[in-house]
Design a protein around this motif. Structure first.
Motif, PDB file in Angstrom:
ATOM      1  N   ARG A 401       0.854  -1.185   0.000  1.00 50.71           N
ATOM      2  CA  ARG A 401       0.000   0.000   0.000  1.00 50.71           C
ATOM      3  C   ARG A 401       0.893   1.239   0.000  1.00 50.71           C
ATOM      4  O   ARG A 401       1.718   1.409   0.887  1.00 50.71           O
ATOM      5  N   PRO A 402       0.766   2.102  -1.012  1.00 47.41           N
ATOM      6  CA  PRO A 402       1.606   3.308  -1.051  1.00 47.41           C
ATOM      7  C   PRO A 402       1.321   4.180   0.168  1.00 47.41           C
ATOM      8  O   PRO A 402       0.221   4.132   0.728  1.00 47.41           O
ATOM      9  N   GLN A 403       2.339   4.971   0.600  1.00 48.92           N
ATOM     10  CA  GLN A 403       2.117   5.772   1.803  1.00 48.92           C
ATOM     11  C   GLN A 403       2.561   7.223   1.583  1.00 48.92           C
ATOM     12  O   GLN A 403       3.536   7.484   0.893  1.00 48.92           O
ATOM     13  N   THR A 404       1.804   8.152   2.172  1.00 48.18           N
ATOM     14  CA  THR A 404       2.147   9.569   2.129  1.00 48.18           C
ATOM     15  C   THR A 404       2.953   9.898   3.387  1.00 48.18           C
ATOM     16  O   THR A 404       3.062   9.080   4.301  1.00 48.18           O
ATOM     17  N   GLU A 405       3.477  11.126   3.441  1.00 47.04           N
ATOM     18  CA  GLU A 405       4.180  11.540   4.658  1.00 47.04           C
ATOM     19  C   GLU A 405       3.214  11.526   5.853  1.00 47.04           C
ATOM     20  O   GLU A 405       3.599  11.192   6.973  1.00 47.04           O
ATOM     21  N   GLU A 406       1.962  11.879   5.604  1.00 51.82           N
ATOM     22  CA  GLU A 406       0.960  11.861   6.690  1.00 51.82           C
ATOM     23  C   GLU A 406       0.761  10.428   7.198  1.00 51.82           C
ATOM     24  O   GLU A 406       0.642  10.197   8.397  1.00 51.82           O
ATOM     25  N   ASP A 407       0.718   9.470   6.262  1.00 53.74           N
ATOM     26  CA  ASP A 407       0.577   8.065   6.669  1.00 53.74           C
ATOM     27  C   ASP A 407       1.752   7.649   7.560  1.00 53.74           C
ATOM     28  O   ASP A 407       1.568   6.998   8.588  1.00 53.74           O
ATOM     29  N   LEU A 408       2.963   8.019   7.140  1.00 50.81           N
ATOM     30  CA  LEU A 408       4.146   7.648   7.919  1.00 50.81           C
ATOM     31  C   LEU A 408       4.093   8.274   9.314  1.00 50.81           C
ATOM     32  O   LEU A 408       4.384   7.612  10.311  1.00 50.81           O
ATOM     33  N   SER A 409       3.689   9.551   9.375  1.00 55.62           N
ATOM     34  CA  SER A 409       3.556  10.209  10.685  1.00 55.62           C
ATOM     35  C   SER A 409       2.598   9.437  11.582  1.00 55.62           C
ATOM     36  O   SER A 409       2.874   9.202  12.768  1.00 55.62           O
ATOM     37  N   ALA A 410       1.473   9.038  11.003  1.00 55.74           N
ATOM     38  CA  ALA A 410       0.461   8.312  11.785  1.00 55.74           C
ATOM     39  C   ALA A 410       1.008   6.954  12.254  1.00 55.74           C
ATOM     40  O   ALA A 410       0.728   6.521  13.381  1.00 55.74           O
ATOM     41  N   LEU A 411       1.801   6.296  11.407  1.00 55.11           N
ATOM     42  CA  LEU A 411       2.377   5.003  11.788  1.00 55.11           C
ATOM     43  C   LEU A 411       3.382   5.163  12.935  1.00 55.11           C
ATOM     44  O   LEU A 411       3.400   4.359  13.877  1.00 55.11           O
ATOM     45  N   PHE A 412       4.227   6.200  12.857  1.00 59.56           N
ATOM     46  CA  PHE A 412       5.170   6.449  13.963  1.00 59.56           C
ATOM     47  C   PHE A 412       4.404   6.782  15.249  1.00 59.56           C
ATOM     48  O   PHE A 412       4.744   6.301  16.329  1.00 59.56           O
ATOM     49  N   GLU A 413       3.351   7.590  15.107  1.00 57.23           N
ATOM     50  CA  GLU A 413       2.580   7.966  16.280  1.00 57.23           C
ATOM     51  C   GLU A 413       1.932   6.729  16.919  1.00 57.23           C
ATOM     52  O   GLU A 413       1.957   6.550  18.147  1.00 57.23           O
ATOM     53  N   ALA A 414       1.377   5.865  16.076  1.00 54.49           N
ATOM     54  CA  ALA A 414       0.725   4.652  16.587  1.00 54.49           C
ATOM     55  C   ALA A 414       1.724   3.693  17.233  1.00 54.49           C
ATOM     56  O   ALA A 414       1.337   2.814  18.010  1.00 54.49           O
ATOM     57  N   SER A 415       3.000   3.869  16.910  1.00 51.49           N
ATOM     58  CA  SER A 415       4.032   2.968  17.442  1.00 51.49           C
ATOM     59  C   SER A 415       4.693   3.519  18.694  1.00 51.49           C
ATOM     60  O   SER A 415       5.579   2.867  19.271  1.00 51.49           O
ATOM     61  N   MET A 416       4.285   4.713  19.148  1.00 49.82           N
ATOM     62  CA  MET A 416       4.914   5.284  20.357  1.00 49.82           C
ATOM     63  C   MET A 416       4.633   4.406  21.570  1.00 49.82           C
ATOM     64  O   MET A 416       5.476   4.270  22.449  1.00 49.82           O
TER      65      MET A 416
END
Length: 419
Positions: A401-416
């Motif tokens: 699934r392609p990802q935007t910078e916003e997607d990456l931010s959300a993934l890092f946030e969800a991994s905190m």
């Protein structure tokens, strides 16, 4: 499909002196790190070299989680030594450093960035012949003995990158399960998490037929080609072994069956991901390692702060697979089932959540740090972490699934926080 030759069995390390004799090697470079140089795996290699009168020089200055500078130091040693064969005894850090030393000593006119992956380096194809390299892995993790990839921290940009070319894969991987008995508990865990993510990411990667454009010449075909029918076999098999044996291998150092099985699983997953590739867990892990602040893991005898590679990869796995499961949810569900989830009443659209929950439970049972916050990161670091992920196109492009910078931010946030 490109893989190294593999030899497996308890005690096969004693054959390495004969292998070097058979290669006609006159000057051998033996690479390891300071900790390992005092441990049984290196002693077993030294005994075999002595018994077969092999002339060698030892380099034990490999850095755990190597940097561009530590690669350059090893390359300088290799150039000066004019070696005709290499032996690497260690985990991924040692084997990767030895691959780089062999490459640049064989291509003395090349600039360091020539072979480093684009966009950080030039990513030129390797056209020079390399010397034979025998890899003796001592961790059940990276699978580096089977692959043409070498990873390092590029200090100036605070980001991990690497060199990826079939030309640098070892000539032979000697997988001797006796060597895994010298691994401390957290190293077993973290290197095992690398096996877990290699298997999960290569099985869920973008299918090889969807990778585009097709290279104009086969020499330019990347090592990482997307999920494919051959890699799938190895990835699933490795995943089953991880499900059955990783917890046992971590909890009981005397469980030889579990440690030996994980050693093989590491190579199996290497055969899979070495040709299919990995995607977001690995792409996001490189800045997690590269931007480390003060974290020092238990059981690692090092003088610098570091996030072990396997840990940096696995901490984002619940968020990543919840995100990628929209594409090929059936593969995500199958993986969850192998890892112990009961999917009899599961709905296919919940595949990502089921796999994410299964991973969280798995990590919780194994006392893994509670997310990125536990290793020193906060929300304020997310922009830098995203910025460090963007250059990792070699792997992020393989996400289904392609990802935007916003997607990456959300993934890092969800991994905190994981639990």
């Amino acid at each position: 499909m490109a893989i190294s030759n593999i030899r497996y069995g308890e005690g096969v390390t004693k054959e390495i002196g004969m292998d070097l004799q058979n290669l006609g090697a006159r000057r051998v470079c033996l690479m390891t790190d300071r900790n390992l140089s005092q441990l049984p795996p290196v002693k077993a290699v030294l005994n075999s070299l002595a018994k077969h009168s092999i002339n060698f020089q030892m380099y034990d200055n490999v850095r755990v989680e190597p940097t561009d500078q530590s690669f350059l130091d090893a390359i300088a040693f290799a150039k000066k030594g004019e070696f005709d064969a290499y032996v690497a005894v260690g985990g991924g850090s040692v084997i990767d450093t030895c691959k780089a030393a062999n490459l640049y000593a064989s291509s003395p006119m090349a600039d360091f960035l020539d072979y480093v992956n684009a966009p950080i380096g030039k990513g030129k194809p390797v056209t020079v012949p390399l010397k034979p390299l025998i890899a003796v892995p001592t961790t059940a993790g990276t699978g580096s003995e089977t692959t043409g990839v070498a990873i390092f921290d590029f200090k100036e940009l605070k980001v991990k990158t690497g060199i990826a070319s079939r030309a640098i894969k070892p000539t032979l991987g000697i997988i001797d399960p006796l060597h895994t008995l010298s691994m401390p508990e957290r190293i077993v865990a973290n290197s095992g998490f690398d096996v877990l993510c290699h298997a999960l990411e290569s099985y869920t990667a973008l299918p090889y037929k969807m990778r585009s454009p097709c290279p104009t010449n086969p020499i330019n075909r990347p090592a990482y080609q997307g999920s494919n029918p051959i890699s799938d076999v190895w990835a699933l098999h490795a995943l089953r072994i991880v499900a059955k044996y990783l917890k046992r291998a971590i909890r009981n150092p005397e469980d030889r069956e579990a440690r030996a099985s994980m050693h093989l699983a590491s190579a199996f997953a290497g055969i899979g991901f070495g040709n299919a590739g990995v995607h977001l867990c690995h792409g996001m892990s490189y800045p997690i390692s590269g931007l480390v602040k003060t974290y020092k893991p238990k059981d690692y005898n090092v003088d610098h702060s570091l996030v072990p590679h396997g840990l940096s990869v696995v901490l984002t796995s619940p968020a990543v697979f919840a995100f990628t499961a929209q594409i090929h949810p059936e593969r995500h569900l199958e993986a969850a089932e192998i890892l112990g989830a009961d999917i009899r009443t599961a709905r296919i659209k919940d595949a990502g959540f089921i796999l994410a929950d299964t991973l969280r439970k798995f990590l919780f049972d194994l006392n893994v740090d509670d997310g990125l916050a536990a290793i020193g990161y906060s929300k304020a670091d997310i922009p830098e972490l995203v910025k460090g992920t963007l250059p990792q196109e070699r792997v992020t492009k393989l996400s289904p699934r392609p990802q935007t910078e916003e997607d990456l931010s959300a993934l890092f946030e969800a991994s905190m926080k994981l639990y």
